[in-house]
Design a protein around this motif. Sequence first.
Motif, short mmCIF file in Angstrom:
data_model
loop_
_atom_site.label_atom_id
_atom_site.label_comp_id
_atom_site.label_asym_id
_atom_site.label_seq_id
_atom_site.Cartn_x
_atom_site.Cartn_y
_atom_site.Cartn_z
N ALA A 144 0.82 -1.21 0.00
CA ALA A 144 0.00 0.00 0.00
C ALA A 144 0.86 1.27 0.00
O ALA A 144 0.57 2.22 -0.72
N ALA A 148 1.39 4.00 -3.34
CA ALA A 148 0.57 5.19 -3.14
C ALA A 148 1.03 6.33 -4.04
O ALA A 148 2.21 6.40 -4.42
N MET A 303 -0.63 4.51 4.64
CA MET A 303 0.25 5.64 4.38
C MET A 303 0.56 6.40 5.66
O MET A 303 1.71 6.80 5.90
#
Length: 344
Positions: A144, A148, A303
């Motif tokens: 992830a 991003a 994030m």
Amino acid sequence: MKSLRRPYSEQRPTDIGGGVWSVPVPIPGNPLGYTLIYAIESPAGPVLVDAGWNHPDAWLALRDGLAATGMDIREVRGVVVTHFHADHAGLAGQVRQESGAWIAMHEADAELVGTMREAEEDAQRTERAGMLRRAGAGAAEIEAVTTAYRPEPPAAPDRTLRDGDMIDIPGRRLRTVWTPGHTPGHVCLHLEDADRLFTGDHVLPGITPHIGVYPYDRTDMDPLGDFLASLEKVAELGPLEALPAHEWIFQDTAERARAIGAHHEEKLTSLVALLAEAGEPLTIWEIASRMTWKRSWDDLPSMLRGMAAAEAAAHLRALEVRGRVRRTAEGDPKEDMVRFTVHS
């Protein structure tokens, strides 16, 4: 502290006196909402402190906001970037293209921008994945974070700054104050003829800036130590009026700088207690997951977990420099993970 921050929809270009204007520029999709861009009048054309996020809506807000103050973006003389982050430097290149303005940035951040512009995305993604793995992140989190969206690097500056340099604004005295921590080349700008300090992200009235180590396991830098020293450096300038890049203008930079320093000292003390209570070496990811954040760890998207880990790493590095914690090789060496424990 009760927040005085107003939503972007309520913001307007404002004459704050002494030939200085604030122009709010939106940061689409970001909870900060907007960056406060400052325009300093001069006989040779306005000089901007920061420029805002590189987005069409932000560009229109900057262009039209300056027009509302009676300034023309095509007449901008220069842009002084407090640091290289996208919500500050993103539009500097477009301003230069429109007006021929120079862009000035501290040499440390200018070097980073050069590296970013030369690096290949695949290589950067591989490096980020290795950093996360060594910190103890799981496969899903690594995927992830590494995939991003990341904004394009800002335009390279025409001029580089060092601590104490005067900015080229006819009739004004604007001095560079190097304040590393949030970034290696972050600067505040002391408007000496008006007892004001443009603080960028260094000193904000209601929140504190992100202080992280990238990669997390670096041992050649101590950004939190730099930040704390920079806070004291700013405090020594006295109770100047603060013109920050986010939230609102406030009085007495020195008082707020010392309060932020005290906040981080409390955080360092809590981190030592956390490690002592654990009784065993922990990875950076494990430590970050046990620290206190504004939201619970389970509620943080990947994030933000990555940013929290970077902040945990910065605090651990500061404690390591002070001799309070140490890295340990305990655990499976095949994991190649960094772990920390209280220094015995």
